[in-house]
Every structure is written in structure tokens, then in C-alpha cells.
Design an enzyme around this catalytic site. Sequence first.
Site, PDB file in Angstrom:
ATOM      1  CE  LYS A  95      -4.054  -2.040   2.263  1.00  0.00           C
ATOM      2  NZ  LYS A  95      -3.577  -3.328   2.798  1.00  0.00           N
ATOM      3  NE  ARG A 242      -8.442 -11.109  10.517  1.00  0.00           N
ATOM      4  CZ  ARG A 242      -9.003  -9.968  10.911  1.00  0.00           C
ATOM      5  NH1 ARG A 242      -9.107  -9.707  12.203  1.00  0.00           N
ATOM      6  NH2 ARG A 242      -9.447  -9.090  10.023  1.00  0.00           N
TER       7      ARG A 242
HETATM    8  O1  S5P Z   1      -9.725  -2.824   1.624  1.00  0.00           O
HETATM    9  C1  S5P Z   1      -8.904  -3.637   2.002  1.00  0.00           C
HETATM   10  C2  S5P Z   1      -7.654  -3.794   1.378  1.00  0.00           C
HETATM   11  C3  S5P Z   1      -6.798  -4.783   1.807  1.00  0.00           C
HETATM   12  S1  S5P Z   1      -5.384  -5.076   0.876  1.00  0.00           S
HETATM   13  N1  S5P Z   1      -9.205  -4.468   3.039  1.00  0.00           N
HETATM   14  C4  S5P Z   1      -8.335  -5.442   3.490  1.00  0.00           C
HETATM   15  O2  S5P Z   1      -8.691  -6.182   4.425  1.00  0.00           O
HETATM   16  N2  S5P Z   1      -7.104  -5.586   2.894  1.00  0.00           N
HETATM   17  C5  S5P Z   1      -6.127  -6.588   3.383  1.00  0.00           C
HETATM   18  O3  S5P Z   1      -6.703  -7.885   3.264  1.00  0.00           O
HETATM   19  C6  S5P Z   1      -5.726  -6.422   4.829  1.00  0.00           C
HETATM   20  O4  S5P Z   1      -4.541  -5.639   4.914  1.00  0.00           O
HETATM   21  C7  S5P Z   1      -5.495  -7.856   5.304  1.00  0.00           C
HETATM   22  O5  S5P Z   1      -4.163  -8.239   5.070  1.00  0.00           O
HETATM   23  C8  S5P Z   1      -6.390  -8.692   4.413  1.00  0.00           C
HETATM   24  C9  S5P Z   1      -7.693  -9.150   5.039  1.00  0.00           C
HETATM   25  O6  S5P Z   1      -7.453 -10.043   6.091  1.00  0.00           O
HETATM   26  P1  S5P Z   1      -8.642 -10.859   6.813  1.00  0.00           P
HETATM   27  O7  S5P Z   1      -7.940 -11.610   7.876  1.00  0.00           O
HETATM   28  O8  S5P Z   1      -9.634  -9.865   7.326  1.00  0.00           O
HETATM   29  O9  S5P Z   1      -9.247 -11.754   5.739  1.00  0.00           O
END
Ligand code: S5P
Length: 279
Positions: A95, A242
Site C-alpha cells: 500500500k 483469518r
Molecule cells: O480494503 C482492504 C484492502 C486490503 S489489501 N481491506 C483489506 O482487508 N485488505 C487486506 O486484506 C488487509 O490488509 C489484510 O491483510 C487482508 C484481510 O485479512 P482478513 O484476515 O480480514 O481476511
Amino acid sequence: MPPAHLQSYAKRAERHSNPAAKELLETIERKRSNLCVSIDVTKQADFLRIIDIVGPYICLVKTHVDIIEDFEPTVIDRLKELSERDDFLIFEDRKFADIGNTVALQYSSGVYKIASWSHITNAHPVPGPSVIAGLSSVGLPLGRGLLLLAEMSTKGNLATGSYTEQAVQMARAHRDFVVGFIAQHRMDGVAASDKGVADDEDFLILTPGVGLHSRGDSMGQQYRTPQEVVLESGCDVIIVGRGIYGKGNEVDAEYVQGQAEIYQKEGWAAYEERISAAE
Ligand code: S5P
């Protein structure tokens, strides 16, 4: 010709000239996987262990290397080995969001030397075209690709409306290096009166905020299912964190493998249903 998202990944791969975008689409088709696993863990052993388990089920691994507290350059060597062994690409979710000169240095240098190993990275459009100029000066000669964050998954985020439109216009002006977006929907109709719209426009849409068992977390994350993301919103790659590696401190190999398998199947089924609508 039907719009890009109603065509197969294989057909779309033929028309992309950026090497990272082409390779990603080919990998998706070859492995029948539009699943990207996102790994936000703090220990290098856990990081590598999860990738070792999910490798066969994914087209792409998304990293945040600066989260790893015992980071050593050998982590990258092992990551590259796994990416070759199990046939997936690497996306460092850095980012970038600074002036061109600074992002060029952050991308090429420092401890992580991201450009030397990450096929794809991403940037916030907030600095304007300068951020693309800086990153492409490093990444384009290496065959890398960039995604712009056109939308975000979190509650109350500011990447909406004219901000999203301007992100799309910036991408259209740099199609050699900007291969797509981090977004929640396809961007095809966005700023449609823009003179830069190409007939064969085909930006890849990679979408985080994907989960089957939860609608969000306590810090504003919002989840949708692979069906909602791929079939209803026309996105190309589901990014799952997750939902696959869980929330505990220990890596439960059986659980991780089982979830990776489920998300791969769900993502692919949603894609097959989507393209069958065009046949
Ligand atoms: O809008 C966004 C952009 C990104 S890149 N929302 C996000 O959650 N992400 C990334 O996606 C965030 O930095 C994390 O690494 C991942 C989501 O993780 P989760 O554990 O919630 O699935």
C-alpha cells in the site's frame, strides 16, 4: 465480445501483455484457483508453515513482510522456493502512498527489496499519478504489476465516489503497469465517459474482505462470501486471511488445509457459474 468478467481466465490471459497479470491469469486457470491467501502473522515459522500448507490451493499469496518480527532475508528465499514448488505468485500488500521518488526507494531498497521478489504490489492513488511513475520506474523493467486501491472493505472508508473514479482514470492512463484494482466490485462502468476507456479494457479485480463464517471483525473489517464477491460483484480473485488460518496463536494444519480447500472450491464454483451465464 462479452465483457471481460464473462470470459474465461484463459482467454483473458491471452490478451494481457503485462507479465505479472498474464502469469496470474494463467496460474488461476492451470490450478483452477482464484484464491489468494493473505497471511498476517508475526513469526516467520508460522508464516512459512501456513504457506507450505495452502500452496497447492492458491494462485497467489499476499504478504505484509513488515509484520514479521523475526524477519531475515532467508524468509524471502524460502517464500520464493515455495512459490516455485507449488506454482503461485507473490503479492506484497505494501500500500505505497508517497511521492514518486520515495515510493521508488521503498519499493527497490531498504530491508525488504520488495520489487526483487514480489510479482504484484499495490498503492493508494492518493498522491496522484506520481505514485505510479515512481513505482513503474522500478517495477516495469522487472515485469512487475501494480494494483491501485480503488475501494476498501472497511466500514466508513473514504475510497468511494469520485475518489474511486479518479483511481480508475489513473489506471487507464498507465495500463502497461497498472493491471487492476483492490476493490469490492468490477470497475468497468466507472467513469465510462472517460476518453481513456479502451474497447478491450480488462482490469483484474482482487477483493479482500472475504469470509464464509463471519460478517466482520471488531475493528471495522466487513466480510462477504465468495459467491457475493465473484458471482454478484464480478471480482476475479478472493483474498482470504483469518478465514483460512484462523485467529489462534497456533497453526492448526488440518484446519488451515481444510479451509483453503473450501475457499478454493467456493471461489471456483462462483466463477464457473458466472461465465456459464455468458455461454
Ligand atoms: O480494503 C482492504 C484492502 C486490503 S489489501 N481491506 C483489506 O482487508 N485488505 C487486506 O486484506 C488487509 O490488509 C489484510 O491483510 C487482508 C484481510 O485479512 P482478513 O484476515 O480480514 O481476511
